[in-house]
Design a protein around this motif. Structure first.
Motif, PDB file in Angstrom:
ATOM      1  N   TRP A 146      54.129  35.620  45.483  1.00  0.00           N
ATOM      2  CA  TRP A 146      53.922  36.220  46.802  1.00  0.00           C
ATOM      3  C   TRP A 146      54.064  37.725  46.629  1.00  0.00           C
ATOM      4  O   TRP A 146      55.168  38.238  46.542  1.00  0.00           O
ATOM      5  CB  TRP A 146      54.955  35.672  47.798  1.00  0.00           C
ATOM      6  CG  TRP A 146      54.570  36.018  49.205  1.00  0.00           C
ATOM      7  CD1 TRP A 146      55.032  37.081  49.936  1.00  0.00           C
ATOM      8  CD2 TRP A 146      53.637  35.328  50.043  1.00  0.00           C
ATOM      9  NE1 TRP A 146      54.418  37.105  51.162  1.00  0.00           N
ATOM     10  CE2 TRP A 146      53.560  36.039  51.262  1.00  0.00           C
ATOM     11  CE3 TRP A 146      52.840  34.200  49.871  1.00  0.00           C
ATOM     12  CZ2 TRP A 146      52.730  35.638  52.316  1.00  0.00           C
ATOM     13  CZ3 TRP A 146      52.018  33.805  50.920  1.00  0.00           C
ATOM     14  CH2 TRP A 146      51.973  34.517  52.119  1.00  0.00           C
ATOM     15  N   ASN A 173      42.526  39.950  48.754  1.00  0.00           N
ATOM     16  CA  ASN A 173      43.726  40.099  49.586  1.00  0.00           C
ATOM     17  C   ASN A 173      44.969  39.847  48.733  1.00  0.00           C
ATOM     18  O   ASN A 173      45.782  38.983  49.029  1.00  0.00           O
ATOM     19  CB  ASN A 173      43.652  39.116  50.768  1.00  0.00           C
ATOM     20  CG  ASN A 173      44.796  39.312  51.740  1.00  0.00           C
ATOM     21  OD1 ASN A 173      45.446  40.354  51.739  1.00  0.00           O
ATOM     22  ND2 ASN A 173      45.060  38.297  52.565  1.00  0.00           N
ATOM     23  N   SER A 192      40.346  34.471  49.087  1.00  0.00           N
ATOM     24  CA  SER A 192      40.625  35.909  49.084  1.00  0.00           C
ATOM     25  C   SER A 192      41.906  36.230  48.311  1.00  0.00           C
ATOM     26  O   SER A 192      42.109  37.363  47.913  1.00  0.00           O
ATOM     27  CB  SER A 192      40.720  36.440  50.516  1.00  0.00           C
ATOM     28  OG  SER A 192      41.834  35.880  51.160  1.00  0.00           O
ATOM     29  N   ARG A 196      47.885  33.843  44.973  1.00  0.00           N
ATOM     30  CA  ARG A 196      49.002  33.790  45.931  1.00  0.00           C
ATOM     31  C   ARG A 196      49.740  32.460  45.806  1.00  0.00           C
ATOM     32  O   ARG A 196      49.142  31.412  45.619  1.00  0.00           O
ATOM     33  CB  ARG A 196      48.445  33.969  47.348  1.00  0.00           C
ATOM     34  CG  ARG A 196      49.479  34.160  48.429  1.00  0.00           C
ATOM     35  CD  ARG A 196      48.803  34.459  49.757  1.00  0.00           C
ATOM     36  NE  ARG A 196      48.216  35.805  49.800  1.00  0.00           N
ATOM     37  CZ  ARG A 196      48.920  36.915  49.995  1.00  0.00           C
ATOM     38  NH1 ARG A 196      50.213  36.861  50.188  1.00  0.00           N
ATOM     39  NH2 ARG A 196      48.319  38.084  50.013  1.00  0.00           N
ATOM     40  N   HIS A 503      54.628  30.929  53.227  1.00  0.00           N
ATOM     41  CA  HIS A 503      53.670  29.873  53.578  1.00  0.00           C
ATOM     42  C   HIS A 503      54.199  28.468  53.303  1.00  0.00           C
ATOM     43  O   HIS A 503      53.647  27.492  53.771  1.00  0.00           O
ATOM     44  CB  HIS A 503      52.376  30.031  52.774  1.00  0.00           C
ATOM     45  CG  HIS A 503      51.404  30.969  53.420  1.00  0.00           C
ATOM     46  ND1 HIS A 503      50.111  31.094  52.980  1.00  0.00           N
ATOM     47  CD2 HIS A 503      51.547  31.818  54.452  1.00  0.00           C
ATOM     48  CE1 HIS A 503      49.489  31.997  53.725  1.00  0.00           C
ATOM     49  NE2 HIS A 503      50.344  32.452  54.619  1.00  0.00           N
TER      50      HIS A 503
HETATM   51  C1  LIG Z   1      46.061  38.168  53.450  1.00  0.00           C
HETATM   52  O1  LIG Z   1      46.911  37.068  53.160  1.00  0.00           O
HETATM   53  C2  LIG Z   1      47.975  36.935  54.059  1.00  0.00           C
HETATM   54  C3  LIG Z   1      48.815  35.789  53.582  1.00  0.00           C
HETATM   55  O2  LIG Z   1      48.070  34.627  53.474  1.00  0.00           O
HETATM   56  C4  LIG Z   1      47.456  36.688  55.463  1.00  0.00           C
HETATM   57  O3  LIG Z   1      48.548  36.613  56.346  1.00  0.00           O
HETATM   58  C5  LIG Z   1      46.528  37.832  55.845  1.00  0.00           C
HETATM   59  O4  LIG Z   1      45.960  37.539  57.075  1.00  0.00           O
HETATM   60  C6  LIG Z   1      45.442  37.987  54.806  1.00  0.00           C
HETATM   61  N1  LIG Z   1      44.637  39.163  55.123  1.00  0.00           N
HETATM   62  C7  LIG Z   1      43.322  39.132  55.051  1.00  0.00           C
HETATM   63  C8  LIG Z   1      42.643  40.426  55.386  1.00  0.00           C
HETATM   64  O5  LIG Z   1      42.691  38.141  54.725  1.00  0.00           O
END
Ligand SMILES: *[C@@H]1O[C@H](CO)[C@@H](O)[C@H](O)[C@H]1NC(C)=O
Ligand SMILES: *[C@@H]1O[C@H](CO)[C@@H](O)[C@H](O)[C@H]1NC(C)=O
Ligand SMILES: *[C@@H]1O[C@H](CO)[C@@H](O)[C@H](O)[C@H]1NC(C)=O
Ligand SMILES: *[C@@H]1O[C@H](CO)[C@@H](O)[C@H](O)[C@H]1NC(C)=O
Ligand SMILES: *[C@@H]1O[C@H](CO)[C@@H](O)[C@H](O)[C@H]1NC(C)=O
Ligand SMILES: *[C@@H]1O[C@H](CO)[C@@H](O)[C@H](O)[C@H]1NC(C)=O
Ligand SMILES: *[C@@H]1O[C@H](CO)[C@@H](O)[C@H](O)[C@H]1NC(C)=O
Ligand SMILES: *[C@@H]1O[C@H](CO)[C@@H](O)[C@H](O)[C@H]1NC(C)=O
Length: 728
Positions: A146, A173, A192, A196, A503
């Protein structure tokens, strides 16, 4: 301290389990294709394209178009090999090629699920070398990470060390920084951010090894303290090979291939099988062999299949195999009955029930669908919500709490499944009782008109008998290399608090919607990164030490564990439970002498048991694994016979240039131990001296284990090696 202990369980169980896998592969129909790993050893020197070689091997056997559909992955950076979809017949043809060392099915492995550092003496005030520490890179092969956790914040960190050749391929992401310097994913998670960690496991283990200092980490105010890894200034690179389903050999080898080439200094892998595999079919043994070759120590969890003997699944001598034990802290959760009785159970239970008396009901009465003998366990989907509402449900197995929670009870009282040394994070008010106390609750329900009771919020109490080997920690003897003691060492692995994935369900129960930054887990998965942190700490003082020297220093300076101070006889398996003892990182900085083994030594050891997969065996090679320059000594001997076993060893002086060591032997009446010579004099650092330990005895019964030890001492160092002799 030495003892003769009879093992109660038999090794046959394990042999059967191993065979069933081999049978599984051959019962497939001919047309069925499985993923096989084709292992080809080290990469050749000079001009060579591994990928095209892999393709041409496949092409010869399968034809051109089938070859490109068959290949799954090429390992090209740190060792030579590939993974491909093959039929049994095809894999046999490929296995017979001379450039192929071994072919084995890609197995499914699994994950082996802050006060702990103070407990082992590596306190915040311990001497440190932060500048050197920041050059250490820990590679974590796990369920991802994370990246936003405070434990991986990079405030105050400079750029990554120059040797770093890795990358941040965690997705769009997913941002790395100067603390978390790299990430790769072989398992697909979210598109994305595939690297993670959705489970919390990888975040937990990485932060235990090398997480930042985070003040006031706690689990709902319990076990509060500053969370930090063993080497808070070190860097982390995460390699994701696991998800909720499994961890595939195919990906584990890819992670080793990358981590070694990326330039990590240590690899921590809290992943393993339920049983040990032969070295040449064990992806972690194969990957870590090539890491060792490049000076990288790999630390692996011993497994969570204890206390049954011979369950240890991390068995290769170049691996550092880590058992789990308790720390001086314990989570208890009390059960009160309306008759005034209080029972003490285990659980990490942060919930306070509003009131003292709630109806108690026994699970077996609470069904409209399942048979009583299943419902008494609170088996999945058996409990009827209408019958549990507003009640505390009594279940005959620990995992029954999940069903009671799902069905909407207000709490659960369960058994502890014979494990009274661990406390699980629970999704709602729960206490896990010993069978005796659980029976008290059941007979109270049976003998009372309106049985009532309550479950109290957990208390954290001192655990004065720590460290004790964890009941779940996998035990020796080593089923693959019978003369190598495994596990090697133990470290805290019970109720460890560390960073978590927001999560993930903290209790593992579906429907537990709590989102936590820190949580509590138990397992050899948790003890392994503690030793990784300690090994990284050692590396900051001795950057040029070989993997075996670091391992030796930690083993020969370990705290002795008391073999008789275990939970009961079943757990009391001495070195088979805890190896050389409990890590003592500060002491390990200055071990005096080290037992070193390099690639050639391991190859020689493998050749002595007719394994030529890791390097060519010289003609007429003799010897035995007992000759490997290992910091512990173990021998399997025949029962009811006399025996004499020699352990030749070489120690390297890393203490003071002028020094003389005298040997002290501890043994009992069952064996005689002699050491020749009994004193060793050194004139310079790096000087090597050899000696031979001879162990003899006669007439040991079957399933016996005898423990002894030798200690080399000068004025300032004690260099301790355990000796174990056992029978089948
Ligand atoms: C990035 O990942 C986090 C954790 O899963 C999530 O809360 C967030 O919305 C994501 N951001 C995008 C831009 O996808
Ligand atoms: C007890 O009451 C408090 C305050 O009303 C509430 O927040 C809490 O959730 C209740 N606990 C349980 C277990 O229902
Ligand atoms: C639960 O089952 C037991 C025996 O199986 C029975 O004696 C008891 O009355 C039942 N209790 C309820 C509340 O149904
Ligand atoms: C309840 O009590 C009855 C009679 O005393 C006994 O036969 C039964 O086994 C008891 N059941 C439980 C669950 O303790
Ligand atoms: C080991 O534990 C046993 C039982 O608790 C105790 O009698 C013995 O003194 C202990 N030995 C050491 C060396 O602590
Ligand atoms: C080691 O001992 C030798 C002879 O006893 C002496 O000449 C030498 O100076 C000593 N070296 C050190 C570093 O103390
Ligand atoms: C140990 O050596 C002594 C002296 O040689 C001998 O009497 C004794 O029987 C030996 N013990 C074992 C267990 O072999
Ligand atoms: C070495 O061990 C002996 C015996 O247990 C002990 O008295 C001594 O203090 C130890 N020395 C060091 C430097 O730890």
């Amino acid at each position: 301290m030495s003892s003769l202990i009879f093992l109660f369980r038999v090794l046959v169980v394990l042999v059967v389990a191993t065979l069933s896998i081999h049978c599984g592969a051959t019962t497939e129909t001919d047309t069925a294709k499985d993923i096989y790993i084709v292992y080809m050893g080290s990469l050749p020197e000079g001009e060579y394209s591994p990928s095209s070689h892999h393709f041409s091997i496949l092409q010869e056997v399968l034809g051109e178009s089938a070859a490109s559909n068959s290949i799954v992955r090429s390992y090209t950076r740190s060792f030579n090999g590939f993974a491909a979809r093959l039929s049994d017949e095809e894999q046999q043809i490929i296995a017979s090629k001379k450039e192929v060392l071994s072919v084995f099915p890609s197995k499914k492995l699994k994950l082996q699920t802050t006060r702990s550092w103070d407990f082992m003496g590596l306190t915040e005030t311990a001497k440190r070398n932060p500048t050197v520490e920041s050059n250490v890179i820990v590679g974590a092969i796990d369920s991802g990470i994370w990246p936003e956790s405070e434990s991986f914040s990079d405030e105050g960190y400079g750029p990554p060390p120059k040797k770093w050749k890795g990358t941040c391929a965690g997705g769009t992401n997913f941002t790395c920084n100067n603390k978390l310097i790299g990430a790769r994913s072989y398992k697909l998670g979210s598109e994305s951010s595939p690297a993670r960690d959705e489970m919390g496991h990888g975040t937990h283990t990485a932060s235990t090894a090398a997480g930042n200092k985070v003040p006031d980490a706690s689990f709902y105010g319990m076990a509060k303290g500053k969370a930090h890894g063993g080497v808070p200034s070190a860097r982390i690179a995460a390699y994701k090979v696991c998800d909720e389903e499994d961890c595939l050999d195919l990906y584990i080898l890819a992670a080793f291939d990358d981590a070694i080439a990326d330039g990590v200094d240590l690899i921590t892998i809290s992943v393993g099988g339920d049983y040990a595999s032969p070295f040449e079919e064990d992806a972690i043994a194969v990957g870590s062999f090539h890491a060792m070759e490049k000076g990288i120590l790999t630390l692996q969890s011993a497994g969570n299949s204890g206390p049954t003997p011979s369950t240890v699944s991390s068995v290769a001598p170049w691996l550092f195999s880590i058992a789990a034990s308790s720390i001086d802290r314990k989570f208890i959760s009390k059960v009160t009955l309306a008759n005034g009785q209080t029972l003490i159970g285990n659980a990490v239970n942060p919930f306070t029930l509003n009131g003292t008396n709630f109806p108690l009901v026994y699970g077996k009465n609470l069904t409209t669908t399942c048979p009583e003998d299943v419902t008494r366990l609170c088996a999945d989907t058996c409990l009827d919500s209408k019958l549990v509402e507003g009640k505390i449900v009594v279940c005959d197995q620990a995992s029954g709490r999940k069903e009671a929670f799902r069905a909407g009870a207000i709490g659960a009282i369960t058994t502890n499944d014979g494990r009274d040394d661990i406390a699980s994070v629970v999704p709602f008010p729960t206490s896990a009782l010993t069978d005796t106390d659980h029976d008290i609750v059941k007979s109270f329900i049976n003998s009372t008109k309106n049985p009532q009771g309550s479950i109290l919020k957990s208390e954290v109490i001192e655990h004065t008998t720590a460290p004790i080997a964890a009941s779940f920690s996998s035990r020796g003897p080593n089923p693959i290399a019978v003369d190598i003691l495994k596990p090697d060492i133990t470290a805290p692995g019970i109720d460890i608090i560390a960073a978590f994935s927001p999560h993930a369900s903290p209790s593992g129960a579906p429907g537990d919607k709590r989102s936590l930054k820190y949580s509590i887990l138990s397992g050899t998965s948790m003890s392994c990164p503690h030793v990784t942190g300690a090994a990284a700490y050692l590396k900051t003082f001795h950057p040029d030490w070989s993997p075996s020297a670091i391992k030796s220093a930690l083993m020969t300076t370990a705290w002795p564990m008391n073999a008789t101070k275990q939970v009961d006889d079943v757990y009391g398996e001495g070195e088979f439970a805890f190896g050389a003892g409990h890590i003592n990182p500060v002491k390990a900085i200055d071990p005096g002498l080290v037992y070193e083994a390099l690639k050639e030594d391991y190859i020689k050891m493998l050749c002595s048991i007719q394994i030529s997969y890791f390097g060519t065996c010289p003609k007429g090679v003799k010897g035995s694994p007992k000759d490997l320059n290992y910091p512990s000594m173990q021998a399997l001997v025949e029962s009811d016979k006399s025996f004499t076993v020699n352990f030749p060893r070489i120690v390297t002086n890393v203490g003071s240039s002028n020094s003389t060591y005298m040997v002290k032997v501890t043994t009992d009446s069952h064996i005689n131990v002699s050491v020749k010579p009994s004193s060793l004099s050194f004139k310079s650092l790096g000087e090597k001296q050899s000696f031979v330990v001879t162990v003899s005895g006669k007439g040991l019964p079957a399933k016996a284990r005898v423990s002894a030890s030798i200690v080399w001492s000068d004025d300032t160092h004690n260099v301790t090696s355990p000796i174990v002799v056992y029978t089948k």
